[in-house]
Design an enzyme around this catalytic site. Structure first.
Site, PDB file in Angstrom:
ATOM      1  N   PHE A 134      38.256 -17.307-113.598  1.00  0.00           N
ATOM      2  CA  PHE A 134      38.273 -16.673-114.912  1.00  0.00           C
ATOM      3  C   PHE A 134      37.551 -17.488-115.976  1.00  0.00           C
ATOM      4  O   PHE A 134      37.143 -16.952-117.011  1.00  0.00           O
ATOM      5  CB  PHE A 134      39.715 -16.383-115.351  1.00  0.00           C
ATOM      6  CG  PHE A 134      40.450 -17.539-115.967  1.00  0.00           C
ATOM      7  CD1 PHE A 134      40.591 -17.633-117.346  1.00  0.00           C
ATOM      8  CD2 PHE A 134      41.016 -18.531-115.182  1.00  0.00           C
ATOM      9  CE1 PHE A 134      41.281 -18.688-117.923  1.00  0.00           C
ATOM     10  CE2 PHE A 134      41.704 -19.585-115.748  1.00  0.00           C
ATOM     11  CZ  PHE A 134      41.837 -19.666-117.114  1.00  0.00           C
ATOM     12  N   LYS A 135      37.379 -18.793-115.727  1.00  0.00           N
ATOM     13  CA  LYS A 135      36.703 -19.628-116.722  1.00  0.00           C
ATOM     14  C   LYS A 135      35.272 -19.136-116.976  1.00  0.00           C
ATOM     15  O   LYS A 135      34.705 -19.384-118.042  1.00  0.00           O
ATOM     16  CB  LYS A 135      36.684 -21.088-116.268  1.00  0.00           C
ATOM     17  CG  LYS A 135      38.055 -21.656-115.878  1.00  0.00           C
ATOM     18  CD  LYS A 135      38.985 -21.775-117.052  1.00  0.00           C
ATOM     19  CE  LYS A 135      40.382 -22.201-116.654  1.00  0.00           C
ATOM     20  NZ  LYS A 135      40.551 -23.594-116.311  1.00  0.00           N
ATOM     21  N   ASP A 136      34.685 -18.438-115.989  1.00  0.00           N
ATOM     22  CA  ASP A 136      33.330 -17.895-116.182  1.00  0.00           C
ATOM     23  C   ASP A 136      33.264 -16.909-117.343  1.00  0.00           C
ATOM     24  O   ASP A 136      32.213 -16.751-117.961  1.00  0.00           O
ATOM     25  CB  ASP A 136      32.862 -17.167-114.916  1.00  0.00           C
ATOM     26  CG  ASP A 136      32.568 -18.112-113.765  1.00  0.00           C
ATOM     27  OD1 ASP A 136      32.019 -19.193-114.021  1.00  0.00           O
ATOM     28  OD2 ASP A 136      32.885 -17.763-112.616  1.00  0.00           O
ATOM     29  N   LEU A 139      32.951 -19.406-120.204  1.00  0.00           N
ATOM     30  CA  LEU A 139      31.939 -20.458-120.056  1.00  0.00           C
ATOM     31  C   LEU A 139      30.550 -19.912-119.743  1.00  0.00           C
ATOM     32  O   LEU A 139      29.579 -20.656-119.743  1.00  0.00           O
ATOM     33  CB  LEU A 139      32.390 -21.468-119.003  1.00  0.00           C
ATOM     34  CG  LEU A 139      33.461 -22.423-119.535  1.00  0.00           C
ATOM     35  CD1 LEU A 139      34.163 -23.159-118.414  1.00  0.00           C
ATOM     36  CD2 LEU A 139      32.856 -23.427-120.518  1.00  0.00           C
TER      37      LEU A 139
END
Length: 518
Positions: A134-136, A139
């Site tokens: 989920f950091k994508d 980020l």
């Protein structure tokens, strides 16, 4: 006379437009002082406030498009409608450009964040980006927000992105900033505290401006070391003299947090579009939580007017947040547990400070007092008045055994495979149902692909898989789930290790200086 009337009319229009823009403008200030507020772009550039506090918007803006209007929009369009309300010093062209470059073919599904129904809940799949976590979602856009902010503020120094990771942020940040002109990125991770796939993703990262370091310590040690460097004024002066300045890609950066708000709005309006809910119907969001940024974004969405009933905070055996919501005391003085959901193996949830500031009535003095207690004693207790304002939240946790059983049972019942972090959330959702009987439509934030944690996932499905190699497990997972192996996994099968630096937690500052050659 006519010309003068026209001129006066235009002047009034300009004054009204200027007043409107000023009223719409949102500035950011620290959670710890009443200091001078800064624009969104300056807050993004700095990452952390000078006093060690976190930047928060001076007010939470309300959605200015109806839910019906938003339901017909693409992910990128919804993201713009959310972010424009917070990043008010960005032009429409700048912000739309950042969004277009972020949410493109890097994602393996056109809708960016699909919703999948399984066993009575909706799973919001946030793992279709370049690093399958989920950091994508944040980020992918942060590098573009950061470089745009640098141009807007005439920054000439090279920006050094300093990041601590418990597993997913590191690779997503490295991927986002790799070879971005005018930046370098240094990622610290706990050497024995991430999954084999997570580590392989980081240590094989290409890019002449990327650096990866394993530390002898846990995530909290890495995060503390990074914060110390941000707060080191002598170091900042020395860096400036050498032509560098720090910024952060951790969820403490407001440029990470706000893009996360968008996917909660998107999930809601897609349910509306698909007629799974009616406009105004409140839903629950269930979020596996470590550093508290992901669920804080859902809290901001609710404050903006999104109809949310409960924010369900799911913890693993490092249940510091569950204990906080249950007792009102935050206490990190406990054994640090290494679990199968390593991105949540955290005892100091940095983003919780933003919530504490909010429920303290936006009082920096009260917040600073509590954060000082946390630093000195490792614990603090909020007032009864503050605790009463946590009614939006429900907290619970899943043991390692419960997490594995949840993966097994969901696959056995539906054929749908989830990762360990999502399983923590799914298990906690079942506990919430049992405790409350609440039949509201519920969305579980699915924060990582099961391919990122293949050994834990496959062993949960059947013990017989535990003897297989990591990449054989990847292929078997593809077979049993009927899904293609993600590009992110295929790329690291034979990729060479490019980063093998390891240091003690006390050597982080020196390591940074060595990497920068100063």
């Amino acid at each position: 006379v006519y010309a003068r009337m026209i001129k006066n009319y235009k002047s009034r229009l300009q004054r009204n437009e200027h007043g409107r823009k000023k009223n719409m403008e949102i500035l950011y200030h620290s959670t710890r002082t009443e200091g001078n507020p800064v624009t969104a772009s300056k807050a993004i550039l700095k990452g952390l406030a000078d006093d060690g506090g976190l930047f928060v918007p001076e007010r939470i803006p309300a959605l200015d498009r109806s839910l019906e209007e938003l339901s017909h929009m693409t992910y990128g369009e919804v993201a713009y409608e959310v972010m424009k309300l917070y990043f008010t010093d960005f032009t429409e062209e700048e912000l739309k450009g950042c969004i277009a470059r972020a949410y493109d073919s890097k994602f393996d599904t056109e809708v960016i964040a699909p919703l999948v129904e399984a066993d009575g809940a909706y799973y919001l799949e946030l793992f279709h980006g370049a690093t399958i976590a989920f950091k994508d979602m944040a980020l992918s856009i942060l590098p573009h927000l950061l470089t745009t902010s640098a141009r807007k503020n005439h920054v000439t120094k090279e920006i050094v992105i300093l990041t601590a990771t418990s597993g997913d942020t590191g690779k997503a940040a490295l991927s986002g900033f790799a070879d971005v002109e005018g930046t370098r990125i240094i990622v610290f991770y706990p050497k024995n505290g991430v999954s084999p796939i997570q580590e392989k993703q980081m240590v094989t990262q290409k890019g002449k401006n990327t650096y990866v370091v394993g530390i002898h310590g846990n995530f909290d040690d890495a995060q503390t070391g990074v914060k110390k460097m941000f707060a080191d004024k002598e170091l900042a002066a020395y860096m400036a003299e050498k032509g560098f300045q720090f910024s952060s890609a951790n969820s403490i950066n407001i440029g990470r947090l706000i893009p996360q708000v968008a996917y909660y709005v998107y999930a809601y309006v897609k349910l509306l579009e698909e007629e799974k809910i009616k406009a105004g119907e409140a839903v629950n969001f269930v979020v596996p939580t470590g550093n508290f940024g992901n669920i804080l974004a859902a809290f901001y969405a609710k404050q903006m007017g999104l109809p949310i009933h409960k924010l369900i905070c799911a913890s693993n055996e490092n249940k510091v947040l569950y204990d906080f919501f249950t007792t009102g005391t935050y206490d990190r003085n406990r054994e640090f547990m290494l679990t199968s959901s390593p991105s949540m193996d955290i005892l100091v949830s940095s983003n919780l400070e933003r919530l504490i500031y909010r429920i303290a009535g936006d009082d920096p003095d009260k917040n600073r007092e509590l954060m000082s207690e946390l630093k000195q004693d490792g614990r603090y207790t909020i007032t009864e008045e503050m605790k009463a304002q946590l009614a939006d939240f429900y907290g619970n946790y899943a043991s390692e055994e419960e997490t594995a059983r949840t993966i097994h049972d969901l696959y056995d019942k539906t054929g749908y495979v989830i990762d360990t972090h999502t399983a923590v959330a799914s298990c906690v959702y079942k506990k919430y149902l049992k405790d409350t009987g609440d039949a509201s439509v519920s969305v579980i934030a699915s924060t990582a692909s099961p391919y990122k944690f293949t050994r834990s996932v496959m062993k949960a499905i059947d013990e017989k898989y535990d003897h297989m190699s990591d990449f054989d497990l990847v292929d078997r997972l593809s077979e049993i789930s009927g899904t293609a192996v993600p590009r992110a996994i295929e790329e690291i099968r034979t990729a060479p290790v490019l980063h093998d630096h390891v240091c003690d937690k006390t050597e982080m500052k020196q390591t940074v200086l060595e990497f920068l050659g100063i």
